[in-house]
Design an enzyme around this catalytic site. Structure first.
Site, PDB file in Angstrom:
ATOM      1  N   GLY A   1       0.774  -1.366  -0.052  1.00 43.73           N
ATOM      2  CA  GLY A   1      -0.044  -0.007   0.127  1.00 43.73           C
ATOM      3  C   GLY A   1       0.708   1.108  -0.037  1.00 43.73           C
ATOM      4  O   GLY A   1       0.179   2.238   0.416  1.00 43.73           O
TER       5      GLY A   1
ATOM      6  N   LEU B   1     -10.289  -7.562 -12.831  1.00 44.94           N
ATOM      7  CA  LEU B   1     -11.549  -7.232 -12.590  1.00 44.94           C
ATOM      8  C   LEU B   1     -12.273  -7.714 -13.939  1.00 44.94           C
ATOM      9  O   LEU B   1     -11.762  -7.615 -15.091  1.00 44.94           O
ATOM     10  CB  LEU B   1     -11.696  -5.531 -12.543  1.00 44.94           C
ATOM     11  CG  LEU B   1     -10.827  -5.204 -11.185  1.00 44.94           C
ATOM     12  CD1 LEU B   1     -10.601  -3.553 -11.351  1.00 44.94           C
ATOM     13  CD2 LEU B   1     -11.884  -5.473  -9.894  1.00 44.94           C
TER      14      LEU B   1
ATOM     15  N   HIS C   1       1.121   1.054 -12.919  1.00 46.82           N
ATOM     16  CA  HIS C   1       1.692  -0.151 -13.477  1.00 46.82           C
ATOM     17  C   HIS C   1       3.285   0.261 -13.519  1.00 46.82           C
ATOM     18  O   HIS C   1       3.780   1.203 -13.888  1.00 46.82           O
ATOM     19  CB  HIS C   1       1.299  -0.339 -14.782  1.00 46.82           C
ATOM     20  CG  HIS C   1       1.965  -1.716 -15.207  1.00 46.82           C
ATOM     21  ND1 HIS C   1       1.490  -2.809 -14.844  1.00 46.82           N
ATOM     22  CD2 HIS C   1       2.905  -1.867 -16.254  1.00 46.82           C
ATOM     23  CE1 HIS C   1       2.598  -4.001 -15.429  1.00 46.82           C
ATOM     24  NE2 HIS C   1       3.378  -3.239 -16.283  1.00 46.82           N
TER      25      HIS C   1
HETATM   26  C1  GRF Z   1       3.663  -1.244  -7.375  1.00 48.09           C
HETATM   27  O1  GRF Z   1       5.238  -1.237  -7.992  1.00 48.09           O
HETATM   28  C2  GRF Z   1       2.826  -0.792  -8.482  1.00 48.09           C
HETATM   29  O2  GRF Z   1       3.101  -0.284  -9.629  1.00 48.09           O
HETATM   30  C3  GRF Z   1       1.984  -2.240  -8.656  1.00 48.09           C
HETATM   31  O3  GRF Z   1       2.159  -3.235  -7.697  1.00 48.09           O
HETATM   32  C4  GRF Z   1       2.927  -2.490  -6.728  1.00 48.09           C
HETATM   33  C5  GRF Z   1       2.127  -1.836  -5.501  1.00 48.09           C
HETATM   34  O4  GRF Z   1       2.976  -1.559  -4.351  1.00 48.09           O
HETATM   35  N1  GRF Z   1       0.825  -2.308  -9.465  1.00 48.09           N
HETATM   36  P1  GRF Z   1       2.334  -0.898  -3.297  1.00 48.09           P
HETATM   37  O5  GRF Z   1       1.282  -1.767  -2.729  1.00 48.09           O
HETATM   38  O6  GRF Z   1       1.708   0.414  -3.738  1.00 48.09           O
HETATM   39  O7  GRF Z   1       3.530  -0.451  -2.192  1.00 48.09           O
END
Ligand code: GRF
Length: 220
Positions: A14, A95, A111
């Protein structure tokens, strides 16, 4: 100023959610984080959100007979909380097309690659294997195909010799925490228009987006 009501969907750490929560603490930020939903009870981000005073919800996908049923429960929770915009932040569930269409142009994702390069998982390994010299992250509107959709913001970082997936991920993450709050602010402010599945930023409303979104820091 009207602050748009935003929900963030997470599955784990998160840190992007926390970056959005921090940004939304600013009085001039055009969105408020009104709900954080996780599909895993042990998502560390849930504790952070709760301690920040944000309503949280946990929906176990295992408790639903189908993807459609799980997404219907999500959708109902979002509507019950009067959510206007949804941010996926490390939400590790695909989803359904029905959910994506219901929230079309109000649902965004981050992403960890410069899309359209390296969709899917293990993007940092893929970038190292490909030998690219620049890597980064993308905030985009969500469409049904995985990691596709009109691009709102990107940040690029260098790939350095000796990088491992972990060192590269850490460098990209700095960029993620910078562009996600920026992209959400632009969306919440109504500064984004989608034309032929490309994002146009209203220059009057999106001045900060005109700054180059490049390497936030280049280590020596
Ligand atoms: C991030 O690298 C995001 O780009 C990808 O998953 C990871 C999540 O990290 N979709 P966090 O839970 O926000 O620390």
């Amino acid at each position: 100023m009207v602050r748009r009501r935003v929900a963030i969907l997470i599955s784990g750490r998160g840190s992007n959610m926390a970056a959005l929560v921090e940004a939304a603490r600013q009085p001039e930020y055009p969105a408020e984080i009104a709900l954080v939903i996780a599909n895993r009870a042990d998502a560390a981000g849930l504790d952070y959100a709760a301690s920040a005073g944000i309503p949280t919800a946990f929906f176990s996908h295992k408790a639903y007979p189908s993807r459609q049923a799980f997404d219907a429960a999500l959708d109902a929770a979002l509507r019950a909380a009067d959510i206007e915009l949804v941010c996926l932040a490390g939400f590790m569930r695909l989803l359904t097309g029905g959910f994506v269409e219901a929230w079309r142009d109000r649902l965004i994702n981050i992403h960890p690659s410069l899309l359209p390069l390296f969709p899917g998982l293990h993007t940092h390994e893929a970038a190292l294997a490909a030998g690219v010299k620049l890597h980064g992250c993308t905030v985009h509107f969500v469409r049904s195909a995985v990691d596709s959709g009109p691009i709102i913001a990107q940040a690029a970082v260098p790939v350095l010799s000796g990088d491992t997936p972990d060192t590269l991920a850490a460098r990209v993450l700095v960029g993620e925490h910078r562009i996600y709050p920026l992209a959400l602010a632009l969306l919440a402010r109504g500064a984004l228009r989608i034309v032929d599945e490309r994002v146009e930023i209203d220059p009057a409303l999106g001045e900060e987006a005109q700054e180059p979104l490049v390497a936030p820091s280049i280590p020596q």
